[in-house]
Design an enzyme around this catalytic site. Structure first.
Site, mmCIF file in Angstrom:
data_model
loop_
_atom_site.group_PDB
_atom_site.id
_atom_site.type_symbol
_atom_site.label_atom_id
_atom_site.label_comp_id
_atom_site.label_asym_id
_atom_site.label_seq_id
_atom_site.Cartn_x
_atom_site.Cartn_y
_atom_site.Cartn_z
ATOM 1 N N LYS A 254 79.613 62.007 122.206
ATOM 2 C CA LYS A 254 80.918 62.414 121.684
ATOM 3 C C LYS A 254 81.925 61.655 122.550
ATOM 4 O O LYS A 254 82.423 62.149 123.565
ATOM 5 C CB LYS A 254 81.097 63.929 121.780
ATOM 6 C CG LYS A 254 82.324 64.420 121.038
ATOM 7 C CD LYS A 254 82.297 65.914 120.813
ATOM 8 C CE LYS A 254 83.646 66.434 120.335
ATOM 9 N NZ LYS A 254 84.059 65.955 119.019
HETATM 10 N N1 PMP Z 1 81.227 64.828 113.755
HETATM 11 C C1 PMP Z 1 82.356 64.469 114.382
HETATM 12 C C2 PMP Z 1 82.830 63.061 114.278
HETATM 13 C C3 PMP Z 1 83.076 65.416 115.137
HETATM 14 O O1 PMP Z 1 84.208 65.077 115.766
HETATM 15 C C4 PMP Z 1 82.616 66.747 115.189
HETATM 16 C C5 PMP Z 1 83.392 67.777 115.967
HETATM 17 N N2 PMP Z 1 83.026 67.765 117.324
HETATM 18 C C6 PMP Z 1 81.427 67.074 114.525
HETATM 19 C C7 PMP Z 1 80.746 66.096 113.814
HETATM 20 C C8 PMP Z 1 80.871 68.467 114.590
HETATM 21 O O2 PMP Z 1 80.431 68.735 115.889
HETATM 22 P P1 PMP Z 1 80.404 70.211 116.494
HETATM 23 O O3 PMP Z 1 79.827 71.079 115.464
HETATM 24 O O4 PMP Z 1 79.569 70.082 117.695
HETATM 25 O O5 PMP Z 1 81.818 70.571 116.800
#
Ligand code: PMP
Length: 301
Positions: free
Chosen positions: A162
């Site tokens: 991330k």
């Molecule tokens: N894809 C992207 C590009 C994101 O920014 C997010 C949000 N963090 C997600 C998927 C979903 O991730 P999560 O459920 O861990 O928040």
């Protein structure tokens, strides 16, 4: 990210955890020659607190550390220390229901491509952020268009991180969608397969079957993993696989998942139409139950 309640994000009151201690919100500043700003040596988390507890906090702290390791940028705290810091931020700001943003970046010791001499900093902020999409959008299902940008191959960029650099095309896609009157954009990947939205994962429903793309070149969201578990526990047939865009014509319902978006119904993706229905409603309910803190019977009395 828009300022909350019209107040710019750097001009709010409160406390931000910055390299191990709480500092007044407006003092949490960095220099213009910060490596993270020039070369995207930056990773972050988005996590939410419900009723005073951060949902899946330890998993988020571990993911921050994992993202740092994928960028050759060791985070100088353990997951337990990050957990404790997040709790400290909630308490200092007297927040129970909040969105939280841990971020780690390379500092300003040197400014060129190599960064091993640049210190890794960590900060954690929190604020009240009710819903990523408006209540009206959520009810009807959000309208999405196709992004012209493709999620890159894992051989091109560490796509499981991330990491800030992976969001450049998300911002471009989201701007294009908003300019055209849509709530968000759905990205395909480098092979032309369905990937994800600009800040959320995607699911498609046909009867009691739920299909979702295999996360082999985009973020395997923590909400995604939670919803998969919840769906399987409720007896749905959850299938992770490669999905071609033209297959979207075969599905009745669609929703996106993310820490900020939670479970949000989708009404439209490009030429395809969906009607928010019983499976989406069931999983919205299951997710909103799951995120509530589990208090023991004794504590609840
Ligand atoms: N894809 C992207 C590009 C994101 O920014 C997010 C949000 N963090 C997600 C998927 C979903 O991730 P999560 O459920 O861990 O928040």
């Amino acid at each position: 990210m828009a300022g909350v309640g019209g107040v710019p994000m750097d001009q709010r009151e409160g406390w931000i955890w910055f390299d191990g201690k709480l500092v007044p919100w407006q003092d949490a500043k960095i220099h213009v020659l910060t490596h993270g700003l020039h070369y995207a040596s930056s990773v972050f988390e988005g996590q939410r607190a419900y009723g005073g507890e951060v949902f899946k906090l330890h998993q988020h702290s571990e993911r921050l550390i994992f993202s740092g390791s994928l960028l050759d940028m060791p985070i100088p705290y353990t997951a337990d220390q990050l957990d404790a810091a997040a709790r400290q931020v909630l308490e200092a700001n007297k927040l129970t229901d909040a969105y939280m943003r841990p971020v780690a970046w390379r500092g300003s010791e040197e400014i060129s491509v190599p960064a091993r001499n640049n210190k890794v900093h960590v900060a954690i902020a929190a604020w009240v952020w009710p819903s990523y999409f408006s209540p009206e959008e959520r009810q009807k299902g959000i309208r999405m268009m196709w992004s012209k940008w493709k999620r890159p191959s894992p051989e091109t960029i560490p796509s499981a991180a991330k990491a800030a650099g992976l969001y450049m095309i998300c911002t471009l896609s989201k701007h294009a969608a908003m300019d055209a009157g849509y709530a968000d954009a759905l990205m395909l990947d480098y092979r032309g397969l369905v990937a994800e939205a600009t800040g959320a994962n995607v699911f498609f429903i046909k009867g009691r079957e739920i299909h979702t793309p295999t996360p082999d070149c985009f973020l395997n969201g923590i909400t995604r993993q939670t919803v998969i578990e919840l769906a399987r526990a409720r007896g749905y047939n959850l299938i992770e696989r490669h999905i071609k865009p033209e297959e979207l014509a075969n599905f009745d319902e669609c929703f996106v998942t993310g820490t900020a978006a939670e479970v949000t119904p989708v009404g439209e993706i490009g030429e395809f139409r969906f009607t928010p229905g019983p499976v989406t409603a069931d999983l919205i309910e299951a997710y909103s139950e799951a995120v509530q803190p589990k208090r023991s019977a004794a504590a609840a009395e």
